[in-house]
Write an enzyme that holds these catalytic residues in place. Structure first.
Site, PDB file in Angstrom:
ATOM      1  N   GLY A   1       6.680  -4.117   4.811  1.00 20.35           N
ATOM      2  CA  GLY A   1       6.800  -3.774   6.238  1.00 20.35           C
ATOM      3  C   GLY A   1       6.896  -2.404   6.605  1.00 20.35           C
ATOM      4  N   LEU A   2       8.251  -2.136   7.143  1.00 16.95           N
ATOM      5  CA  LEU A   2       8.297  -0.835   7.752  1.00 16.95           C
ATOM      6  C   LEU A   2      10.141  -0.374   7.344  1.00 16.95           C
ATOM      7  CD1 LEU A   2      10.276  -0.849  10.501  1.00 16.95           C
ATOM      8  CD2 LEU A   2       8.089  -1.901  11.631  1.00 16.95           C
ATOM      9  N   ALA A   3      10.055   0.971   7.360  1.00 14.72           N
ATOM     10  CA  ALA A   3      11.464   1.476   7.118  1.00 14.72           C
ATOM     11  C   ALA A   3      11.513   2.598   8.136  1.00 14.72           C
ATOM     12  CB  ALA A   3      11.705   1.953   5.534  1.00 14.72           C
TER      13      ALA A   3
ATOM     14  N   CYS B   1       5.568   9.431   0.347  1.00 15.26           N
ATOM     15  CA  CYS B   1       4.315   8.746   0.274  1.00 15.26           C
ATOM     16  C   CYS B   1       2.827   9.703  -0.091  1.00 15.26           C
ATOM     17  CB  CYS B   1       3.869   8.368   1.847  1.00 15.26           C
ATOM     18  SG  CYS B   1       5.432   7.225   2.304  1.00 15.26           S
TER      19      CYS B   1
ATOM     20  N   ALA C   1       8.342   5.007   7.355  1.00 18.12           N
ATOM     21  CA  ALA C   1       7.294   4.524   6.530  1.00 18.12           C
ATOM     22  C   ALA C   1       6.741   3.079   6.951  1.00 18.12           C
ATOM     23  CB  ALA C   1       7.807   4.658   5.140  1.00 18.12           C
TER      24      ALA C   1
ATOM     25  N   GLY D   1       0.778  -1.268  -0.042  1.00 22.68           N
ATOM     26  CA  GLY D   1       0.015  -0.088  -0.104  1.00 22.68           C
ATOM     27  C   GLY D   1       0.683   1.233   0.091  1.00 22.68           C
TER      28      GLY D   1
ATOM     29  N   GLY E   1       4.245   0.143   4.861  1.00 21.21           N
ATOM     30  CA  GLY E   1       3.689  -0.223   3.657  1.00 21.21           C
ATOM     31  C   GLY E   1       3.306  -1.765   3.818  1.00 21.21           C
TER      32      GLY E   1
ATOM     33  N   THR F   1       8.131   6.028  -1.824  1.00 21.48           N
ATOM     34  CA  THR F   1       9.084   6.100  -0.813  1.00 21.48           C
ATOM     35  C   THR F   1      10.424   5.978  -1.012  1.00 21.48           C
ATOM     36  OG1 THR F   1       9.233   6.150   1.533  1.00 21.48           O
ATOM     37  CG2 THR F   1       8.790   4.023   0.372  1.00 21.48           C
TER      38      THR F   1
ATOM     39  N   HIS G   1      14.210   3.997  -0.052  1.00 22.16           N
ATOM     40  CA  HIS G   1      15.082   3.089   0.790  1.00 22.16           C
ATOM     41  C   HIS G   1      16.350   3.290   0.478  1.00 22.16           C
ATOM     42  CE1 HIS G   1      11.271   1.409   2.067  1.00 22.16           C
ATOM     43  NE2 HIS G   1      10.998   0.812   1.078  1.00 22.16           N
TER      44      HIS G   1
END
Length: 218
Positions: free
Chosen positions: A159-161, A177, A146, A81, A148, A85, A87
């Site tokens: 997951g997450l960052a 985002c 973040a 979702g 997603g 973004t 990374h």
């Protein structure tokens, strides 16, 4: 089948190319679906911009990808979702591959647990963070982490960052985002000192056990 709340930690050293991270997630997702096993992947990626599934039909996406690739970053469309973004080095990415049948819970519960996980991790370092009307975890008006996720057949991926000492200039080339008039930050920026990835990994794993009421094993 009895619930399995043991989570295998998969700690990837160095910098990981984003497609290799996707392949690893997909492989472990299949195992989780078939055997109700759980995994927690920790990694850092080489510089990459990722786009959420909501942008798949955007007719300007090809041009945007070309522009960002010219900066020296890779770009990938994903199933998670959210919107675009970044990374890269200095950012701890966590991909929980969980079979939610082990918790008898669904996606809303899962997202709330991830939010709580990050908030408690930030608090351990002395950073006050929380949620707002926008997705993600925020320190004031700036996003520090973040989120997603993708859930299919009760198994999670993506997951997450969490920004630890990320080079914030990468975010200046996008609207992170899709949220205008808000910024990004990191643990290091909030604390005005260097916060290393290895320091954060241990705390995040410990808080993961606490929040998900599970056991994380190497």
């Amino acid at each position: 089948m009895a619930a399995n709340k043991t989570v295998k930690l998969v700690n990837i050293p160095g910098l990981l190319k984003y497609p290799l991270g996707l392949t690893l997630q997909q492989r472990l997702w299949q195992v989780s679906k078939s055997h109700r096993t759980n995994y927690l992947i920790f990694c850092q990626h080489t510089p990459v911009y990722t786009f959420g599934k909501r942008q798949a039909q955007d007719h300007t996406l090809h041009q945007e990808i070309s522009r960002l690739q010219n900066l020296g970053a890779e770009c990938y469309q994903t199933k998670r979702g959210g919107l675009v973004t970044f990374h890269g080095p200095g950012q701890l990415v966590a991909y929980p591959i969980l079979n939610l049948k082990n918790w008898n819970e669904g996606i809303r519960w899962y997202v709330r647990q991830l939010e709580t996980l990050v908030i408690r991790t930030c608090a351990e370092f002395g950073v006050e963070a929380g949620t707002c009307e926008h997705v993600g975890i925020w320190a004031g008006d700036n996003k520090i982490c973040a989120l997603g996720v993708h859930v299919q057949q009760s198994c999670t991926s993506h997951g997450l960052a969490l920004n630890c000492y990320t080079d914030m200039s990468w975010f200046g080339h996008i609207v992170p985002c899709g949220i205008v008039a808000r910024g990004v930050t990191s643990l290091s920026r909030e604390l005005d000192r260097d916060v290393g990835i290895e320091d954060v990994k241990g705390v995040l794993a410990s808080k993961f056990e606490e929040v998900f009421e599970c056991r994380v094993v190497d």
